[in-house]
Scaffold this motif. Sequence first.
Motif, PDB file in Angstrom:
ATOM      1  N   LEU A  13       0.876  -1.163   0.000  1.00 26.06           N
ATOM      2  CA  LEU A  13       0.000   0.000   0.000  1.00 26.06           C
ATOM      3  C   LEU A  13       0.909   1.207   0.000  1.00 26.06           C
ATOM      4  CD1 LEU A  13      -2.103  -2.127   0.926  1.00 26.06           C
ATOM      5  CD2 LEU A  13      -3.075  -0.328   2.320  1.00 26.06           C
ATOM      6  N   ILE A  14       0.790   2.023  -1.033  1.00 26.70           N
ATOM      7  CA  ILE A  14       1.685   3.154  -1.215  1.00 26.70           C
ATOM      8  C   ILE A  14       0.854   4.408  -1.451  1.00 26.70           C
ATOM      9  CG2 ILE A  14       3.518   4.108  -2.681  1.00 26.70           C
ATOM     10  CD1 ILE A  14       4.306   1.195  -3.305  1.00 26.70           C
ATOM     11  N   SER A  15       1.247   5.502  -0.788  1.00 23.92           N
ATOM     12  CA  SER A  15       0.530   6.771  -0.970  1.00 23.92           C
ATOM     13  C   SER A  15       0.929   7.393  -2.304  1.00 23.92           C
ATOM     14  CB  SER A  15       0.844   7.729   0.171  1.00 23.92           C
ATOM     15  OG  SER A  15       2.164   8.210   0.054  1.00 23.92           O
ATOM     16  N   VAL A  20       5.385   4.313   1.801  1.00 26.57           N
ATOM     17  CA  VAL A  20       4.858   2.972   2.013  1.00 26.57           C
ATOM     18  C   VAL A  20       4.008   2.967   3.277  1.00 26.57           C
ATOM     19  CG1 VAL A  20       5.470   0.563   2.411  1.00 26.57           C
ATOM     20  CG2 VAL A  20       6.851   1.948   0.875  1.00 26.57           C
ATOM     21  N   ARG A  21       2.777   2.486   3.165  1.00 24.81           N
ATOM     22  CA  ARG A  21       1.873   2.442   4.304  1.00 24.81           C
ATOM     23  C   ARG A  21       1.678   1.025   4.840  1.00 24.81           C
ATOM     24  NH1 ARG A  21       2.895   7.184   5.800  1.00 24.81           N
ATOM     25  NH2 ARG A  21       2.063   8.849   4.505  1.00 24.81           N
ATOM     26  N   LEU A  22       1.888   0.018   3.999  1.00 24.45           N
ATOM     27  CA  LEU A  22       1.764  -1.374   4.436  1.00 24.45           C
ATOM     28  C   LEU A  22       2.526  -2.249   3.462  1.00 24.45           C
ATOM     29  CD1 LEU A  22      -1.317  -3.135   5.755  1.00 24.45           C
ATOM     30  CD2 LEU A  22      -0.345  -4.060   3.683  1.00 24.45           C
ATOM     31  N   THR A  23       3.232  -3.230   3.979  1.00 22.14           N
ATOM     32  CA  THR A  23       3.876  -4.235   3.124  1.00 22.14           C
ATOM     33  C   THR A  23       3.633  -5.606   3.730  1.00 22.14           C
ATOM     34  OG1 THR A  23       5.977  -4.158   4.316  1.00 22.14           O
ATOM     35  CG2 THR A  23       5.766  -2.715   2.403  1.00 22.14           C
ATOM     36  N   LYS A  24       3.389  -6.562   2.887  1.00 24.22           N
ATOM     37  CA  LYS A  24       3.241  -7.946   3.327  1.00 24.22           C
ATOM     38  C   LYS A  24       3.932  -8.815   2.287  1.00 24.22           C
ATOM     39  CE  LYS A  24       1.407 -11.032   6.038  1.00 24.22           C
ATOM     40  NZ  LYS A  24       1.546 -11.084   7.472  1.00 24.22           N
ATOM     41  N   GLN A  31      16.349  -7.916   2.919  1.00 23.48           N
ATOM     42  CA  GLN A  31      15.937  -6.541   3.217  1.00 23.48           C
ATOM     43  C   GLN A  31      16.330  -5.564   2.105  1.00 23.48           C
ATOM     44  OE1 GLN A  31      13.891  -6.076   5.785  1.00 23.48           O
ATOM     45  NE2 GLN A  31      13.591  -4.025   4.998  1.00 23.48           N
ATOM     46  N   LYS A  32      17.554  -5.703   1.570  1.00 23.05           N
ATOM     47  CA  LYS A  32      17.984  -4.805   0.487  1.00 23.05           C
ATOM     48  C   LYS A  32      17.117  -4.990  -0.750  1.00 23.05           C
ATOM     49  CE  LYS A  32      22.819  -3.756   1.243  1.00 23.05           C
ATOM     50  NZ  LYS A  32      24.187  -3.929   0.755  1.00 23.05           N
ATOM     51  N   GLU A  33      16.774  -6.231  -1.038  1.00 18.36           N
ATOM     52  CA  GLU A  33      15.937  -6.522  -2.197  1.00 18.36           C
ATOM     53  C   GLU A  33      14.527  -5.962  -2.002  1.00 18.36           C
ATOM     54  OE1 GLU A  33      14.981  -7.978  -5.995  1.00 18.36           O
ATOM     55  OE2 GLU A  33      16.908  -7.610  -5.032  1.00 18.36           O
ATOM     56  N   ARG A  34      14.008  -6.030  -0.782  1.00 17.60           N
ATOM     57  CA  ARG A  34      12.678  -5.474  -0.497  1.00 17.60           C
ATOM     58  C   ARG A  34      12.643  -3.977  -0.785  1.00 17.60           C
ATOM     59  NH1 ARG A  34      10.288  -8.266   5.025  1.00 17.60           N
ATOM     60  NH2 ARG A  34      10.376 -10.390   4.239  1.00 17.60           N
ATOM     61  N   ALA A  35      13.662  -3.279  -0.335  1.00 21.59           N
ATOM     62  CA  ALA A  35      13.721  -1.832  -0.567  1.00 21.59           C
ATOM     63  C   ALA A  35      13.784  -1.542  -2.061  1.00 21.59           C
ATOM     64  CB  ALA A  35      14.927  -1.234   0.146  1.00 21.59           C
ATOM     65  N   LYS A  36      14.552  -2.339  -2.785  1.00 20.65           N
ATOM     66  CA  LYS A  36      14.672  -2.161  -4.234  1.00 20.65           C
ATOM     67  C   LYS A  36      13.338  -2.444  -4.937  1.00 20.65           C
ATOM     68  CE  LYS A  36      17.697  -3.585  -8.003  1.00 20.65           C
ATOM     69  NZ  LYS A  36      18.761  -4.510  -8.424  1.00 20.65           N
ATOM     70  N   VAL A  37      12.668  -3.504  -4.506  1.00 17.89           N
ATOM     71  CA  VAL A  37      11.365  -3.867  -5.081  1.00 17.89           C
ATOM     72  C   VAL A  37      10.352  -2.752  -4.841  1.00 17.89           C
ATOM     73  CG1 VAL A  37       9.393  -5.428  -4.773  1.00 17.89           C
ATOM     74  CG2 VAL A  37      11.690  -6.365  -5.011  1.00 17.89           C
ATOM     75  N   ILE A  38      10.305  -2.248  -3.608  1.00 20.75           N
ATOM     76  CA  ILE A  38       9.357  -1.182  -3.278  1.00 20.75           C
ATOM     77  C   ILE A  38       9.608   0.044  -4.144  1.00 20.75           C
ATOM     78  CG2 ILE A  38       8.709   0.466  -1.476  1.00 20.75           C
ATOM     79  CD1 ILE A  38       9.102  -1.860   0.537  1.00 20.75           C
ATOM     80  N   LYS A  39      10.877   0.388  -4.292  1.00 23.73           N
ATOM     81  CA  LYS A  39      11.214   1.565  -5.105  1.00 23.73           C
ATOM     82  C   LYS A  39      10.805   1.358  -6.561  1.00 23.73           C
ATOM     83  CE  LYS A  39      15.020   4.509  -6.396  1.00 23.73           C
ATOM     84  NZ  LYS A  39      15.499   5.685  -5.807  1.00 23.73           N
TER      85      LYS A  39
END
Length: 167
Positions: A13-15, A20-24, A31-39
Motif C-alpha cells: 500500500l503506497i501513498s 509505504v503504508r503497508l507491506t506484506k 531486506q535490500k531486495e525489499r527496498a529495491k522492489v518497493i522503489k
Amino acid sequence: MWVPLLNIHFVLLISRQGKVRLTKWYNPYPQKERAKVIKEVSTLMLTRGPKMCNFVDWRGYRVVYKRYASLYFCMCIDAADNELETLQIIHHYVEILDRYFGNVCELDLIFNFHKAYFILDEVLIAGELQESNKKAVLRLITTQDSLVEAAKEEASSLRNIIAQATK
C-alpha cells in the motif's frame, strides 16, 4: 472443476507521494531486495496515467494495482495468474477496510496499521485467498477487538489491585 490458486508474492500500500503504508511479503526477499522492489514498483505505479491499464509486467511477474483515494493497493502475482481475480481481492480488502473503519482513509491505516495487517491476514494466508465472506472477516475482527478490550480491563483492574496492596 479444478481451479488453480492465485499466488500473491507481496502486497504493498503506497501513498501518492510514494510513502509505504503497508507491506506484506509472502515470498522471502532479503531486506535490500525489499527496498529495491518497493522503489521499482512504486515508481512503476506512480508514473502511470490514471487512464492506463492496472496491470504491469515486471521482472517476469505481473503487478496488479488499484488506486483508492490517495492510496495505491498493489499485489504482485505470477504472469500466468488471473489479473481480474487479483483486482477483485484488492477490492474485497478495501471494502472490508471501509466497513471496519467507516470510509477508510490513509490516516486510519497509519494510526491503526496493526488492524490493517490483521484484516489482511484474515483475507490472505500465504499469498492465497482465505476468506471471501466480508461478514465473517468483520465478525472475527470485532471478536478480536472485544477480546483486546477485555484484556485491557483485566490488566487495569490487576494494576489497581496491586497498587492498593502496595500502599
